[in-house]
Design a protein around this motif. Structure first.
Motif, short mmCIF file in Angstrom:
data_model
loop_
_atom_site.label_atom_id
_atom_site.label_comp_id
_atom_site.label_asym_id
_atom_site.label_seq_id
_atom_site.Cartn_x
_atom_site.Cartn_y
_atom_site.Cartn_z
N ALA A 94 0.83 -1.21 0.00
CA ALA A 94 0.00 0.00 0.00
C ALA A 94 0.86 1.25 0.00
O ALA A 94 0.57 2.22 -0.72
CB ALA A 94 -0.93 -0.01 1.21
N LEU A 95 1.94 1.25 0.77
CA LEU A 95 2.83 2.40 0.82
C LEU A 95 3.52 2.61 -0.53
O LEU A 95 3.69 3.75 -0.97
CB LEU A 95 3.86 2.22 1.93
CG LEU A 95 3.31 2.33 3.36
CD1 LEU A 95 4.36 1.91 4.38
CD2 LEU A 95 2.84 3.76 3.65
N GLN A 96 3.94 1.54 -1.16
CA GLN A 96 4.53 1.67 -2.49
C GLN A 96 3.56 2.37 -3.44
O GLN A 96 3.94 3.22 -4.23
CB GLN A 96 4.89 0.29 -3.05
CG GLN A 96 6.12 -0.33 -2.40
CD GLN A 96 6.42 -1.72 -2.94
OE1 GLN A 96 5.54 -2.39 -3.48
NE2 GLN A 96 7.65 -2.16 -2.80
N GLN A 97 2.30 2.00 -3.35
CA GLN A 97 1.27 2.58 -4.22
C GLN A 97 1.04 4.05 -3.88
O GLN A 97 1.00 4.91 -4.77
CB GLN A 97 -0.02 1.78 -4.02
CG GLN A 97 -1.23 2.28 -4.78
CD GLN A 97 -2.45 1.42 -4.51
OE1 GLN A 97 -2.36 0.21 -4.38
NE2 GLN A 97 -3.60 2.06 -4.40
N LEU A 98 0.89 4.36 -2.60
CA LEU A 98 0.57 5.72 -2.18
C LEU A 98 1.75 6.68 -2.37
O LEU A 98 1.57 7.87 -2.58
CB LEU A 98 0.13 5.73 -0.72
CG LEU A 98 -1.18 4.99 -0.41
CD1 LEU A 98 -1.39 4.90 1.10
CD2 LEU A 98 -2.36 5.70 -1.06
N GLU A 99 2.96 6.14 -2.27
CA GLU A 99 4.17 6.97 -2.37
C GLU A 99 4.80 6.93 -3.75
O GLU A 99 5.90 7.46 -3.95
CB GLU A 99 5.19 6.52 -1.31
CG GLU A 99 4.68 6.67 0.12
CD GLU A 99 5.62 6.08 1.15
OE1 GLU A 99 5.43 6.34 2.35
OE2 GLU A 99 6.57 5.36 0.76
N ASN A 100 4.11 6.28 -4.70
CA ASN A 100 4.62 6.20 -6.07
C ASN A 100 6.04 5.63 -6.11
O ASN A 100 6.89 6.09 -6.87
CB ASN A 100 4.58 7.57 -6.75
CG ASN A 100 3.17 8.10 -6.90
OD1 ASN A 100 2.27 7.38 -7.33
ND2 ASN A 100 2.95 9.34 -6.50
N SER A 101 6.26 4.65 -5.25
CA SER A 101 7.55 3.92 -5.19
C SER A 101 8.74 4.82 -4.90
O SER A 101 9.88 4.51 -5.27
CB SER A 101 7.78 3.16 -6.52
OG SER A 101 6.77 2.20 -6.72
#
Length: 205
Positions: free
Chosen positions: A172-179
């Protein structure tokens, strides 16, 4: 009759020394704030992954409980005027718990202005926590899709493609933070944690 030696615990992670989490802690400065609401039965569960997640993420907090006071949740969700998102899969309209419908996912602000709420518990316990805490029910939800297979081999999944709290939060963090933050090292450390736990489990026949 000889007495059993007293079990020794790590002063940092509060786990028995032989299953200490500290070797697997992977410090990361996540951009999106993470708040973990942990069911009390998970706090001392050796297979739980939220403790490792919290110890690894600089920008995270953990609160233990099954039902939280409305004023506590109101204060928590209003801090710093961030956009609150709940990491939770969709619940069908015919859900027997009659949960409130979640708000639509808004146009997302920068990751630094997002607060990700994570419920840590078994599927049954997490549903109960959602039911007991109405302020969480109406939050916009982050649902995951097209994730790699779970490496959480030490705990039986109750649904297909079910992930551990740590895995789901990282994706989810990868998605929200655009990797912008690389969570691969933490996911790799998680696999080491799983192997450690497997060493103490009886062999499967």
């Amino acid at each position: 009759m000889p007495t059993k030696p007293e079990r020794r615990y790590c002063a940092h992670c509060q786990r028995p020394l032989r299953t200490c989490l500290c070797p697997w802690v992977t410090p990361l400065t996540n951009l999106t704030e993470v708040v973990i609401l942990q069911h009390p039965l998970e706090t001392h569960n050796a297979k739980n992954t939220a403790r490792l997640l919290h110890m690894s993420l600089h920008n995270s907090e953990t609160f233990e409980g099954e039902q939280f006071a409305d004023d506590f949740l109101a204060t928590l969700l209003s801090r710093e005027s961030k956009t609150n998102l709940l990491l939770y899969p969709p619940t069908p309209a015919e859900d027997s718990l009659q949960l409130l419908a979640p708000a639509p996912l808004p146009a997302l602000p920068p990751p630094e202005q997002i607060r990700l709420i994570v419920i840590d518990g078994t599927w049954r316990k997490s549903r109960k926590m959602l039911y007991l805490n109405p302020p969480l029910q109406g939050l916009p939800r982050v649902s995951l899709a097209d994730c790699p297979p779970s490496a959480y081999a030490i705990r039986k999944a109750q649904k297909d493609n079910q992930l551990s709290t740590l895995e789901a939060s990282c994706y989810a963090l990868q998605q929200l933070e655009n990797s912008r933050v690389d969570y691969a090292p933490l996911l790799a450390a998680f696999e080491g944690f799983v192997r450690q736990q497997q060493a103490f489990m009886p062999p499967r026949h």
